[in-house]
Design a protein around this motif. Structure first.
Motif, PDB file in Angstrom:
ATOM      1  N   TYR A   1     -13.724   7.787 -58.612  1.00  0.00           N
ATOM      2  CA  TYR A   1     -12.843   6.687 -58.225  1.00  0.00           C
ATOM      3  C   TYR A   1     -13.100   5.495 -59.135  1.00  0.00           C
ATOM      4  O   TYR A   1     -14.252   5.061 -59.271  1.00  0.00           O
ATOM      5  N   GLN A   2     -12.048   4.955 -59.734  1.00  0.00           N
ATOM      6  CA  GLN A   2     -12.207   3.762 -60.568  1.00  0.00           C
ATOM      7  C   GLN A   2     -12.378   2.550 -59.663  1.00  0.00           C
ATOM      8  O   GLN A   2     -11.553   2.321 -58.782  1.00  0.00           O
TER       9      GLN A   2
ATOM     10  N   ASP B   1     -11.993  -0.564 -60.035  1.00  0.00           N
ATOM     11  CA  ASP B   1     -11.040  -1.679 -60.084  1.00  0.00           C
ATOM     12  C   ASP B   1      -9.628  -1.269 -59.681  1.00  0.00           C
ATOM     13  O   ASP B   1      -8.705  -2.069 -59.743  1.00  0.00           O
ATOM     14  N   ARG B   2      -9.435   0.020 -59.279  1.00  0.00           N
ATOM     15  CA  ARG B   2      -8.087   0.485 -58.944  1.00  0.00           C
ATOM     16  C   ARG B   2      -8.095   1.314 -57.661  1.00  0.00           C
ATOM     17  O   ARG B   2      -7.873   2.522 -57.674  1.00  0.00           O
ATOM     18  N   PRO B   3      -8.315   0.647 -56.522  1.00  0.00           N
ATOM     19  CA  PRO B   3      -8.402   1.397 -55.256  1.00  0.00           C
ATOM     20  C   PRO B   3      -7.088   2.067 -54.863  1.00  0.00           C
ATOM     21  O   PRO B   3      -7.091   2.988 -54.056  1.00  0.00           O
ATOM     22  N   GLY B   4      -5.984   1.637 -55.450  1.00  0.00           N
ATOM     23  CA  GLY B   4      -4.698   2.243 -55.110  1.00  0.00           C
ATOM     24  C   GLY B   4      -4.409   3.517 -55.888  1.00  0.00           C
ATOM     25  O   GLY B   4      -3.445   4.223 -55.598  1.00  0.00           O
ATOM     26  N   GLU B   5      -5.220   3.825 -56.883  1.00  0.00           N
ATOM     27  CA  GLU B   5      -4.953   5.009 -57.720  1.00  0.00           C
ATOM     28  C   GLU B   5      -5.754   6.219 -57.270  1.00  0.00           C
ATOM     29  O   GLU B   5      -6.899   6.083 -56.836  1.00  0.00           O
TER      30      GLU B   5
ATOM     31  N   GLY C   1     -16.891   5.229 -62.779  1.00  0.00           N
ATOM     32  CA  GLY C   1     -16.535   4.888 -61.407  1.00  0.00           C
ATOM     33  C   GLY C   1     -17.500   5.451 -60.407  1.00  0.00           C
ATOM     34  O   GLY C   1     -18.657   5.697 -60.716  1.00  0.00           O
TER      35      GLY C   1
ATOM     36  N   HIS D   1     -14.894   9.707 -67.277  1.00  0.00           N
ATOM     37  CA  HIS D   1     -14.404   8.475 -66.660  1.00  0.00           C
ATOM     38  C   HIS D   1     -15.570   7.751 -66.004  1.00  0.00           C
ATOM     39  O   HIS D   1     -16.555   8.383 -65.631  1.00  0.00           O
TER      40      HIS D   1
END
Ligand code: CA
Length: 335
Positions: A293-294, A296-300, A271, A269
């Motif tokens: 951590y991705q 573009d997706r801080p909520g995931e 990030g 992945h």
């Protein structure tokens, strides 16, 4: 009959004394039509004895080799030598000058360019010259690597697991003499084209290292290089005296380590990489060692990476920003 190399060498490898010169490969470019690219080479020779060939800067962003070998060229008195010491402190000199892993001239990784090509690009021409004119003279080759800007390692010296067990035994004795903090039987991810394989294929002793990384040096990692270089010269009788042991300098003795089949962890992945264990820390199979951590997706939730075997964390990615397919970590085990 192979045509002579287009690379020239301005030192005589058979002559006694100390000479510091270079290999020159033709390199025509917009700012220098009849220009050349120079690759520094020194020879320190006296009496009779084996030939040891030291290389650093095979990757241009790894600095222990270039600094320690520059010091060797300047400090080694030919009168103390029995045999030959050939030194290329900046094996991929254009890459060293650019602070980059690969040559800025042709984008080639010197350590995937062997055995080289006479009619290839500059990096391949140099590899071909070394294969034909320098490696055949050498009894022992020591190529000093570090993690570069993209990796970090607990400083180790290494040899490979060779089919030729008699050669492997001689390489292991040389590694023990080098006396690194960790002496590793290294498994490569991609061994084709390496100077290592070329030297070992010629039946010669090959010792390498990975000393720190991150695109810099520390006093400790430079010391491993300098200690090892002098010890190797003593082990092969090029310098007088016995190798000095770490223990006699108040340091922990060298630890022998091997790499299991599942030693490497590769990122799947992209990030931000959060390492959960530090270099030299013990890990258990299945233990969480990192999160990605991705961006573009801080909520995931982050993706979790686990150790695929027991061992000690010997290497890791250095930059925090990681991409799919990148080296993430490496685990080794006590031999
Ligand atoms: Ca390297």
């Amino acid at each position: 009959m192979t045509k002579p190399s287009k690379v020239s060498c301005n030192v005589d490898l058979a002559k006694a004394g100390k000479q510091v010169g270079f290999l020159a490969a033709p390199h025509s470019r917009n700012d220098s039509g009849w220009g050349s690219a120079r690759f520094p080479l020194a020879v320190i020779r006296n009496g009779s004895g084996p030939t040891v060939f030291f290389t650093g800067g095979n990757h241009g962003d790894e600095y222990e080799g270039p600094i320690a070998l520059t010091r060797l060229i300047q400090n080694l008195d030919p009168a103390r030598v029995q045999g030959s010491v050939i030194v290329m402190p900046y094996l991929n000199a254009p890459a060293v000058a650019a602070g980059a892993r690969l040559s800025p001239i042709d984008g080639v990784n010197m350590n995937r360019a062997f055995p080289g090509e006479r009619d290839g690009t500059v990096t391949r021409m140099i590899a071909d010259y070394l294969t034909r004119h320098v490696l055949p003279r050498a009894d022992v080759v020591c190529d000093i690597h570090s993690g570069g800007k993209t990796m970090y390692f607990s400083p180790f010296g290494a040899i490979h697991d060779l089919d030729d067990k008699a050669l492997m035994k001689r390489a292991q004795e040389a590694l023990v003499a080098f006396d690194p903090p960790i002496a590793l039987i290294l498994r490569e991810l991609d061994a084709e084209g390496m100077i290592d394989s070329e030297v070992e294929g010629k039946g010669k002793v090959f010792v390498t290292t990975e000393l720190g990384g991150g695109g810099t040096t520390t006093r400790a990692t430079l010391d491993v290089a300098e200690h090892g270089i002098m010890n190797l010269l003593k082990h092969f009788g090029v310098l007088e005296g016995k190798p000095v042991r770490r223990a006699s300098r108040g340091l922990a003795p060298s630890r022998m380590m091997t790499m299991p089949d599942a030693a490497y962890v590769i990122a799947d992945h992209g990030g931000l990489l959060e390492m959960l264990v530090d270099i030299d820390q013990a890990v258990r199979e299945g233990q969480e060692i990192a999160r990605i951590y991705q961006v573009d997706r801080p909520g995931e939730a982050p993706v979790v990476y686990r150790a695929s075997c027991d061992g000690v964390l010997l290497g890791r990615a250095h930059p925090c920003l990681i991409k799919p397919g990148d080296f993430l970590a490496m685990v080794a085990q006590q031999a």
